[in-house]
Scaffold this active site. Structure first.
Site, PDB file in Angstrom:
ATOM      1  CD  GLU A   1      -2.770  -1.231   2.502  1.00 40.02           C
ATOM      2  OE1 GLU A   1      -2.529  -0.444   3.440  1.00 40.02           O
ATOM      3  OE2 GLU A   1      -3.700  -2.032   2.526  1.00 40.02           O
TER       4      GLU A   1
ATOM      5  CD  GLU B   1      -4.577  -8.164   1.661  1.00 41.67           C
ATOM      6  OE1 GLU B   1      -5.448  -7.495   2.217  1.00 41.67           O
ATOM      7  OE2 GLU B   1      -3.366  -7.879   1.687  1.00 41.67           O
TER       8      GLU B   1
HETATM    9  C1  GLA Z   1      -4.995  -4.800   4.142  1.00 42.61           C
HETATM   10  C2  GLA Z   1      -3.741  -5.539   4.524  1.00 42.61           C
HETATM   11  C3  GLA Z   1      -4.098  -6.841   5.169  1.00 42.61           C
HETATM   12  C4  GLA Z   1      -5.155  -6.671   6.206  1.00 42.61           C
HETATM   13  C5  GLA Z   1      -6.347  -6.081   5.614  1.00 42.61           C
HETATM   14  C6  GLA Z   1      -7.429  -6.081   6.651  1.00 42.61           C
HETATM   15  O1  GLA Z   1      -5.568  -5.296   3.030  1.00 42.61           O
HETATM   16  O2  GLA Z   1      -2.894  -5.800   3.450  1.00 42.61           O
HETATM   17  O3  GLA Z   1      -2.971  -7.369   5.765  1.00 42.61           O
HETATM   18  O4  GLA Z   1      -4.709  -5.836   7.230  1.00 42.61           O
HETATM   19  O5  GLA Z   1      -5.966  -4.804   5.136  1.00 42.61           O
HETATM   20  O6  GLA Z   1      -7.575  -7.338   7.263  1.00 42.61           O
END
Ligand code: GLA
Length: 439
Positions: A243, A348
């Protein structure tokens, strides 16, 4: 990629575990068969951070920055009796033979899931039956692995993997499951004191050279310790940076940037490339990439050595999505990343009901819409992989079930709180008849 000796035997073991995964070479096959439903018929504990390190930053992330107005959340529709009945009916359907991994492998993709100490070892069987890769939800994040007392004592960032991370790594190794390392350089869930003189936040930020030295030492220790502990053979990918880019395409003004400068990303990958084993693919991971695709492409293209060798192996797309999101826009982004010639993974995935400001309840209609969404999404990726227009090497679901999701209130996953399969499960696994289409 470069460096040290290939751990051939270990890598071979892991490759065996992923035998059926041959990225971008398979065709779409919707003929998943059904078997008896042995779903774990109980609720799971609420999600817990599980970090036992001495860090201080809030676990909140900016994963939806720019659109986090929750003001409409009180307007929640009632779940009707009919909807509840329908949920039960879908939940009683038999599971798909071979699990999630059986279907994703046909499309050339690794099937992954995020785990935490609440679900491992409790739901080991479920994970082993459905997935070949895991990502730790919190236990390998900076605030979990950096020890303040040891850092102060050594006057250097000191890495010490917490016991719960070691337990899950050992569990993965024992069961032949691959691990995505997550994550090293991030603005969130990172102790702020690592950026200050004497590791004391009341003092000034350190200068560029000091922070570069700390960064190198930190990254070196992560990989050296995982090697010493014997886990190089299972860690096949690592989110080196998470990020770093804002939704408007600019570089986030994190303390990494403030101390080192705009080239901190280059150094992060340079050091990771220097110390990671050849077998571990180095990823940049982010959210909302469909809105900042060009900035990420430009950044990835800049991560090269003087002789033009790429320091980065892959782009991780988090995929915290919504049932009202455009699948077309997401596929367009995957196609753009495909042209980079790097690995692309969805790291994710969860698909919440509704939109960020307007979450929806799990009514029959909303769950069916979600089922259709998962169906179309996976189907388009499978088609793209087969045609070579996308090259998604794996999809990781961000949780086992709605009961243990960080977005529990938005029902984003394949299994419900009772651990029963949803339309989303059948959609993701390409069982069109149960995905929620009216036909
Ligand atoms: C982001 C992070 C993850 C996690 C999510 C929330 O996507 O990359 O590691 O913290 O937020 O669970």
């Amino acid at each position: 990629m470069k460096k040290g000796l290939l751990k051939l035997v270990s890598v071979f073991m892991f490759i065996m575990a992923m035998t059926l995964v041959t990225a971008c070479s398979k065709s779409v096959d919707n003929s998943a068969k059904n078997v008896n439903n042995d779903a774990v018929n109980e609720t799971v504990d609420e999600n817990a951070a599980g970090s036992d390190a001495d860090a201080v930053v809030s676990p909140e992330t900016d994963a939806d920055s720019g659109s986090s107005d929750n003001s409409n959340e009180s307007k929640e529709p009632e779940v009707t009796e009919a909807a509840k009945q329908e949920e039960v009916k879908v939940g009683k359907l038999p599971l798909v033979e071979g699990g999630v991994k059986g279907v994703f492998e046909k499309f050339g993709m690794i099937a992954g899931v995020c785990i935490n100490p609440n679900v491992i070892p409790k739901y080991s069987d479920h994970v082993i039956q459905n997935y070949t890769s895991v990502t730790m939800e919190n236990e390998m994040k900076p605030d979990a692995i950096i020890s303040k007392s040891k850092s102060v004592e050594a006057n250097d960032i000191v890495v010490a993997f917490p016991q719960n991370a070691l337990n899950m790594l050992e569990w993965a190794k024992t069961n032949g499951i691959g691990v995505r390392g997550h994550t090293i350089i991030w603005h969130s869930q990172t102790p702020q004191w690592i950026f200050y003189e004497g590791f004391d936040t009341s003092k000034p930020l350190v200068d560029r050279d000091t922070m570069l030295k700390r960064m190198e030492s930190y990254i070196k220790q992560v990989f050296e310790q995982l090697d010493t502990l014997g886990y190089f053979d299972i860690i096949y990918a690592y989110d080196v940076v998470n990020e770093a880019i804002e939704d408007n395409g600019s570089l986030r003004n994190s303390l990494w940037k403030q101390t080192i400068g705009d080239d901190y990303l280059w150094y992060a990958f340079y050091y990771a490339d220097k110390y990671a084993p050849e077998s571990c693919k180095l990823f940049y991971n982010d959210y909302n990439e469909q809105f900042k695709t060009n900035a990420i492409i430009k950044m990835a293209q800049s991560l090269v050595t003087e002789d033009g060798r790429s320091l980065i192996d892959g782009i991780g797309c988090q995929g915290h999505l919504y049932t009202k999101d455009s699948i077309d826009a997401y596929i367009t982004m995957l196609e753009a990343f495909n042209s980079l010639g790097l690995d692309v993974a969805i790291t994710e995935l969860d698909v919440s009901l509704g939109t960020w400001p307007n979450k929806l309840l799990p009514t029959k209609e909303n769950l069916q819409e979600q089922g259709r969404w998962y169906y179309e999404f996976i189907n388009r990726i499978a088609e793209g992989n087969a045609a070579g227009t996308t090259c998604v090497s794996g999809i990781t679901l961000w949780g086992l079930s709605d009961g243990n999701s960080w977005r529990s209130d938005r029902s984003p996953l394949l299994f419900d709180r009772m651990f029963l399969p949803k339309n989303a499960y059948f959609g993701a696994l390409q069982v069109r008849e149960y995905a929620g289409f009216d036909e």
